[in-house]
Design an enzyme around this catalytic site. Sequence first.
Site, mmCIF file in Angstrom:
data_model
loop_
_atom_site.group_PDB
_atom_site.id
_atom_site.type_symbol
_atom_site.label_atom_id
_atom_site.label_comp_id
_atom_site.label_asym_id
_atom_site.label_seq_id
_atom_site.Cartn_x
_atom_site.Cartn_y
_atom_site.Cartn_z
ATOM 1 N N LYS A 244 -5.379 3.638 -5.524
ATOM 2 C CA LYS A 244 -5.623 2.251 -4.538
ATOM 3 C C LYS A 244 -7.155 2.024 -4.825
ATOM 4 C CE LYS A 244 -5.354 0.440 0.010
ATOM 5 N NZ LYS A 244 -5.136 0.537 1.394
ATOM 6 N N SER B 71 -2.213 -2.856 3.712
ATOM 7 C CA SER B 71 -3.236 -3.232 2.718
ATOM 8 C C SER B 71 -2.846 -2.581 1.459
ATOM 9 C CB SER B 71 -4.549 -3.014 2.999
ATOM 10 O OG SER B 71 -4.833 -1.604 3.238
ATOM 11 N N SER C 82 -1.218 0.681 6.920
ATOM 12 C CA SER C 82 -1.408 0.171 5.451
ATOM 13 C C SER C 82 -0.761 0.992 4.265
ATOM 14 C CB SER C 82 -3.076 0.016 5.131
ATOM 15 O OG SER C 82 -3.347 -1.041 6.041
#
Lengths: 486, 536, 95
Positions: A76, A151, A175
Amino acid sequence: MLNSSLQQLGSALRTGKISSVELTQLYLDRIATLNPALNAYVTTNAETSLAQARQADALLAGGKAQPLTGIPIAQKDIFCAKGWRTTCGSKMLENFVAPYDAHVIAQFNNAGAVNLGKTNMDEFAMGSSNETSYFGAVKNPWNRNAVPGGSSGGSACAVAARLCAAATGTDTGGSIRQPAALCGISGIKPTYGAVSRYGMIAFASSLDQAGPMARSAEDLALLLNVMTGFDARDSTSLPRDKEDYARDLNKPLAGLRIGLPKEFFAEGLAQDVAGCVNAAIAEYKKLGATIVDISLPNSKLAVPVYYVLAPAEASSNLSRYDGVRYGYRAPEYSDLTEMYEKSRAQGFGAEVKRRIMIGTYVLSHGYYDAYYLQAQKIRRLIAQDFDDAFKQCDVIMGPTSPSTAFNLGEKGDDPVQMYLSDIYTIAVNLAGLPGMSIPAGFGSNGRPVGLQIIGNYFAEARMLNVAHQYQQATDHHDRVPQDIGL
Amino acid sequence: MIASRKTSGFEDMSMLRRTSDETTSHSTRLPKDSSQVAGYVRAPEWEIVIGLEVHTQLSTNSKIFSGASTTYGAEPNTQADAVSIALPGVLPVLNKGAVERAIKFGLAVGAHIAPRSVFARKNYFYPDLPKGYQISQFDLPVVGQGALTIQVDPLSGNAKPYEKVVRITRAHLEEDAGKSVHGDSQGMTGIDLNRAGTPLLEIVSEPDMSSAAEAVAYAKTLHSLVRWIGICDGNMQEGSFRCDVNVSVRRPGEPLGTRREIKNLNSFKFMQQAIDYEVQWQIDTLENGGKIHQATVLFDADKGETLAMRSKEEAHDYRYFPDPDLLPLDITPAMFEQVRATLPESQQAKQKRYVNDLGLSAYDASILTASRAMADFFEAAISCLPKQSKLVANWIMGEISALLARDKLEIENCPVSAAWLAGLLARVSDNTINVKTAKEILDSAWGRNQIFAKLAEALTSIDAEIDAKGLKQVSDTGAIEKIVDEIIAANPAQVAEYRSGKDKVFGFFVGLAMKASKGQANPAQLNDVLKRKLAG
Amino acid sequence: MSLTNADVRKVARLARLAMSEAEIESARAQLSGIFDLIAEMQAVDTNGIAPMSHAQDLSQRLREDVVTEADQRGLFQSIAPQVEAGLYLVPQVIE
């Protein structure tokens, strides 16, 4: 190969059936083909990834391989990786090349894994749909009109679309779990403090936690083994001995007590999601579990409490983005104040600015007691609810998200609507407990449904066991989206 | 509790009938008719209220929240690590040395040490503050209430020095900001973050001071103390000890006036001038019907004036909240005891001991305790030579200090060790060598770094030198008599002068005798022999 | 809750975010909605409850006072917007 488990991949690499370079190239080719449409990745660097793959191949040849050596992992874009552009989904860091490695990145490097690239995410991890990214929205591989969740939307998409063997995410209010649910994959947020936050760009410090995202619980276990561990550079990192999260995967579930909070099955939950979750519960009963009705009475306050605490911490954490030492600086300004104000106004997106303003407000003079302090007190009440619940059950289950993936742009105008999609996940972060999501079927529109499993502090191995047994008896997690070239 | 003072920058302490025994509850006795007091200008209608906030840089090797170096004077940003420049993703970890020094300070001022204290973020934007917040302590500081006893020299007028106890409200740990370097390129300011993250202990006093003299005395005493206990080097030029002074005035009986803060005073002289000016300015303003607005002021040393910084549109809202990246600081009894064991004997206690136990004068005691290092040197020397405290004291205050001053050295870098000095003086006190010879040996040793830890080793070296150069004092009466006889025989004119009453000529004979004995004659014996033989 | 434009302007200034009047008005509306959401928690009686900052009740770990970081100025300043002679440059600060 693309549907193999990490254990099978590792075995293939160690027995020479495939090399890390071949495997990495395979993923890089798929990314080249599919990423333009899905937008899961912000940055790839074939040269760097393949160089790492070559090093892994050397380790494999020399018999010095660890379980994840040679395996390509998507990171990420919130983790600083030395020499890699690290954007956090923001224009503010569009050209920021990190000069150091996050602890998580270093752990994977030391394990011999390959950094396949940086995945797209909601800007500064603020969002539940991956629509706030400066680099454009990510598409749900199950339906490209739908959001992947956020997210960690890029990572979830990459796993589901077989654009990586596994990925990392971060979870502050859901998330990891919510995008895992919306993309039909497995993801776990461990106990707060289990994974070092050093090098993980901060959103809300007391809530942020990194975790793995993959296609199965047994994959998550191998990834957790690498990601966890004490780090002296993070004061909130827990000084615990390393544990093998795969050790209990095969334990039978007879006698498992599953708590079902009535608040998680009340109004607001979509019928098709409820259906899948109930079917999953029935499956667990078959596996020997008993159901206990429990209540988390303060959980309905979790969302307002979160939207005081998280923005408050974020407003302070994001003050360092001022155009002075790195990051975006406005091209024109007449004085220092204007430089700050323009750099930040231009560098940050709307959602980030909203949250900074909320955070600034609730901390400001005269409001601290009514908002921030009050929220911290209710936080304790919420944590106590879980404490009480775990006296009656071993794990808590429920839906991860109130609905399946909504369409891109659907929740555009009203931020509050977006915030309510975290209704089941947020309380877990407030309490610092471990939580995971696994696929539990598909909704009426063919979009995935996630089952949330919440454990007590440090119960990850047990939770993975509970998830794995379900995944042995069902095949939701093996399903593959269409149109991804498989 | 607050003593009244009159104004106009000079303190007429004669108005205060106090003895040196009065301490905190000193009260003011004002003559009924103040015009009777000599030099008095105006009626004492104003009380001055002063509090100090002192930022001391703690003498740790590394920064408070990271492992970057704290050494002064490095090239810009070469000691600014990832944490110091607030890169995305970095986190703070607390330096044990900073905590130990805070505890030490608390112990030295008799303060409450909080078993649990919390770090808080103070949020504001400034280029020398890389995170956009300073990690400090707000609600729960590590050190609570304490007190400092000061000796106040009234600075003017004919009042006597007096003692006062100033209460300390609290002291807390925080990080220092970086530095701005102005006036460089095209209207830009340069930022150096080497200093960002250096540990600070902010020491806050109660507004117990009522004159510039008291404020300066407090600042000087605090300065001495932090150096004495070894937590801060006190180098004001380098910014290790920075004083902010809060000043307000009020008419007696009225509530506290609005205060203005004089920031970043880095000399005691400027502090006194700044306070005197500020007090006068505030009184003049109020007497002319004006109002005092809260402001931060700077002291312009050239003009001798305080000037308000350009006021900002809104007061700072620092939005303090507990730093979620740090856990509460819990000081265990074990750590507390471990630090307490390292706390040195106080300056005052040492002085008392030198006077009472070693028989030194109060003056000598104050010189020898001027610094920790000086006292340590003295005590190390007398531990080797216990019965000669006065001799050791005199040599340190005399010869050693003179040589240090000549070569611009501090006692910490003395080229001869305390044990070596003890050895030298041992040979003086046992009459092996005389004082003149000892001084020569010292001079010669000074350039050769005679650092011996133990007396025995020092003596070995000194004795070897005495033997090699034949420096033993001549105490043999026969030898001295022989020399004196020769001199008397060779200088009949001077002998006659002496015998006719010119006592000063004695020195002429002493000089010749010393020369003839190569300086090694035992002076006392020489004197006796000379006197006897010259008397005829 | 009703936020005014003045409130929004003040917060934007504290947070160093430039905003046009139109942006302020739009932010006001959205923030008001978010504050309505938050308002739900204000009425809760939390008398006697201790605030919770961290999940575990642990103490801050202390680091030994040793220098561990070397000079990396070259690397760190290679990503800076404006540097000169090793200093970060910003518009002149007026006191």
